[in-house]
Design a protein around this motif. Structure first.
Motif, short mmCIF file in Angstrom:
data_model
loop_
_atom_site.label_atom_id
_atom_site.label_comp_id
_atom_site.label_asym_id
_atom_site.label_seq_id
_atom_site.Cartn_x
_atom_site.Cartn_y
_atom_site.Cartn_z
N MET A 225 45.75 -81.50 11.94
CA MET A 225 45.54 -80.10 11.58
C MET A 225 44.10 -79.92 11.10
N GLU A 226 43.38 -79.07 11.82
CA GLU A 226 41.95 -78.90 11.50
C GLU A 226 41.60 -77.43 11.30
N ILE A 227 40.51 -77.23 10.62
CA ILE A 227 39.97 -75.86 10.46
C ILE A 227 38.45 -75.98 10.53
N THR A 228 37.80 -74.97 11.09
CA THR A 228 36.34 -75.02 11.16
C THR A 228 35.74 -74.43 9.87
N THR A 229 34.50 -74.77 9.62
CA THR A 229 33.86 -74.27 8.39
C THR A 229 33.77 -72.74 8.39
N HIS A 230 33.51 -72.16 9.57
CA HIS A 230 33.41 -70.69 9.65
C HIS A 230 34.78 -70.05 9.35
N SER A 231 35.83 -70.64 9.89
CA SER A 231 37.19 -70.13 9.62
C SER A 231 37.54 -70.27 8.15
N LEU A 232 37.13 -71.38 7.57
CA LEU A 232 37.44 -71.62 6.16
C LEU A 232 36.75 -70.56 5.28
N THR B 11 28.58 -66.57 29.27
CA THR B 11 29.81 -65.93 29.77
C THR B 11 30.98 -66.10 28.80
N ASN B 12 30.99 -67.22 28.08
CA ASN B 12 32.05 -67.43 27.09
C ASN B 12 31.56 -66.89 25.74
N LEU B 13 32.13 -65.74 25.35
CA LEU B 13 31.65 -65.07 24.12
C LEU B 13 32.50 -65.37 22.89
N LEU B 14 33.37 -66.37 22.98
CA LEU B 14 34.28 -66.65 21.85
C LEU B 14 33.54 -66.94 20.54
N ALA B 15 32.35 -67.51 20.65
CA ALA B 15 31.59 -67.84 19.43
C ALA B 15 30.75 -66.66 18.94
N GLY C 212 33.88 -71.53 14.43
CA GLY C 212 32.75 -72.40 14.76
C GLY C 212 32.33 -73.24 13.57
N GLY C 213 31.25 -73.96 13.75
CA GLY C 213 30.80 -74.87 12.70
C GLY C 213 31.51 -76.21 12.82
N GLN C 214 31.49 -76.96 11.73
CA GLN C 214 32.10 -78.29 11.76
C GLN C 214 33.60 -78.21 11.58
N ASN C 215 34.29 -79.18 12.16
CA ASN C 215 35.74 -79.25 11.97
C ASN C 215 36.05 -79.99 10.67
N ILE C 216 37.00 -79.42 9.94
CA ILE C 216 37.46 -80.09 8.72
C ILE C 216 38.91 -80.48 8.96
N ARG C 217 39.21 -81.76 8.87
CA ARG C 217 40.58 -82.20 9.10
C ARG C 217 41.38 -82.05 7.82
N LEU C 218 42.43 -81.23 7.88
CA LEU C 218 43.24 -80.97 6.69
C LEU C 218 44.36 -81.99 6.54
N VAL C 219 45.01 -82.27 7.67
CA VAL C 219 46.13 -83.22 7.65
C VAL C 219 45.96 -84.16 8.83
N ILE D 222 29.47 -64.59 6.26
CA ILE D 222 30.29 -64.40 7.46
C ILE D 222 29.67 -63.41 8.46
N TYR D 223 29.12 -62.33 7.96
CA TYR D 223 28.56 -61.30 8.85
C TYR D 223 27.49 -61.85 9.81
N PRO D 224 26.58 -62.73 9.33
CA PRO D 224 25.61 -63.29 10.28
C PRO D 224 26.28 -64.06 11.43
N TRP D 225 27.39 -64.73 11.17
CA TRP D 225 28.10 -65.44 12.25
C TRP D 225 28.74 -64.40 13.19
N TYR D 226 29.26 -63.34 12.59
CA TYR D 226 29.93 -62.29 13.38
C TYR D 226 28.94 -61.62 14.33
N ARG D 227 27.73 -61.31 13.84
CA ARG D 227 26.79 -60.51 14.64
C ARG D 227 25.78 -61.35 15.42
N ALA D 228 25.99 -62.66 15.44
CA ALA D 228 25.05 -63.53 16.17
C ALA D 228 24.93 -63.08 17.62
#
Lengths: 190, 115
Positions: free
Chosen positions: A1-8, A87-91, A178-185, A74-80
């Motif tokens: 189970m992982e979470i990215t730093t941006h999500s965190l 073509t892949n705009l997920l980030a 995005g960002g680094q993955n943090i492993r929770l479990v 967070i806003y700077p990541w949102y408006r990057a």
């Protein structure tokens, strides 16, 4: 189970500071009603006067933490801006929302409103906390100050509700990730 | 006797409403400034560029920073003027709550777009 730093950070901003503010706001309305009711002051102790000041100060701290983390982390990541020919705009959440007519308004109305209306909250609640601390027990002799304090707390809760609603919907349609993955479990090997 | 003393003491320590009025009015003005600066930056490319204090956040950084500074300046100035006296709070409450209510509406983009 992982979470990215941006999500965190998004979780800390929205589910942490923001949601806690909304919860505290509903509590504040109940507290103010109890204190400012006709017989509230005759029953209230000086300890509960101090409690109201501390409670509203904690809400002000939460409001400032919410807007500052939202605006400057967070806003700077949102408006990057995506590099040309991406073509892949997920980030790139803003670009992703604007790329589709069905989601465009989430940015044009939702984010545009959220990013400004959220800033009314710390202003309003800081003022309310100041009144509660400065006047404390003297609020019982200043009915107009009580009216202003209650009005600003209610409107701050309304503004926080608008910002919170759009924050949740924006994250649902175009999550900041995005960002680094943090492993929770650590999972077991199958 | 002790009740009379307590009553006299209560009356003697009643504080003026000036500081409260300063805080209320400045909060209304600060909120209104957030909305007005947001609309100004949306309508003018020049204003938008002037408000870019921190590039990753864009004009929002300047709009909110200037609004906060204005709020604090108005608060400090009106507190300095009013702290020792009582002012008409009913009128100030009305103005401040109208400012705050207007800010809620003006920050809503379809309404801001009318300007």
């Amino acid at each position: 189970m992982e979470i990215t730093t941006h999500s965190l950070w998004t979780l800390v901003h929205g589910m942490g500071f923001g949601a806690l503010y909304l919860l505290a706001g509903t509590g504040a309305i109940a507290l103010l009603y109890q204190r400012f009711a006709a017989d509230g002051y005759t029953q209230a102790s000086r300890g509960s006067d101090r409690f109201l000041g501390i409670y509203l100060t904690a809400m002000a701290a939460l409001a400032w933490l919410t807007v500052l983390s939202g605006t400057y982390i967070i806003y700077p990541w949102y408006r990057a801006t995506p590099p040309p020919a991406t073509t892949n705009l997920l980030a790139y959440p803003r670009a992703l929302l604007l790329s589709h007519p069905a989601t465009k308004q989430w940015h044009l109305v939702g984010m545009e409103w959220k990013e400004h209306v959220a800033w009314l909250v710390p202003i309003a609640i800081t003022m309310a906390a100041f009144l509660a601390i400065k006047y404390a027990r003297d609020l019982r002799t200043h009915s107009q100050l009580r009216t202003a304090l209650s009005g600003f707390v209610i409107l701050s809760l309304l503004a926080a509700g608008i910002a919170g609603f759009f924050g949740a919907m924006l994250d649902k349609n175009a999550p900041v990730d995005g960002g680094q993955n943090i492993r929770l479990v650590h999972g077991e090997k199958e | 006797m002790s009740t009379q003393f307590a009553v006299r003491q209560e009356i003697a320590t009643v504080v003026t409403n000036g500081s409260g009025a300063a805080a209320i009015l400045s909060a209304g003005i600060g909120s209104f400034a957030v909305a007005v600066f947001g609309i100004a930056a949306d309508k003018s490319a020049l204003v938008k560029n002037l408000f870019v204090f921190y590039k990753p956040t864009g004009a929002l950084s300047g709009e909110t920073t200037v609004a906060i500074l204005l709020w604090l300046a108005v608060w400090a100035f009106s507190d300095w003027r009013w702290r020792k006296r009582d002012v008409s709070l009913q009128r100030i409450n009305f103005i401040a709550l109208v400012f705050l209510g207007l800010s809620l509406f003006l920050t809503f983009p379809p309404i801001g777009d009318f300007f």
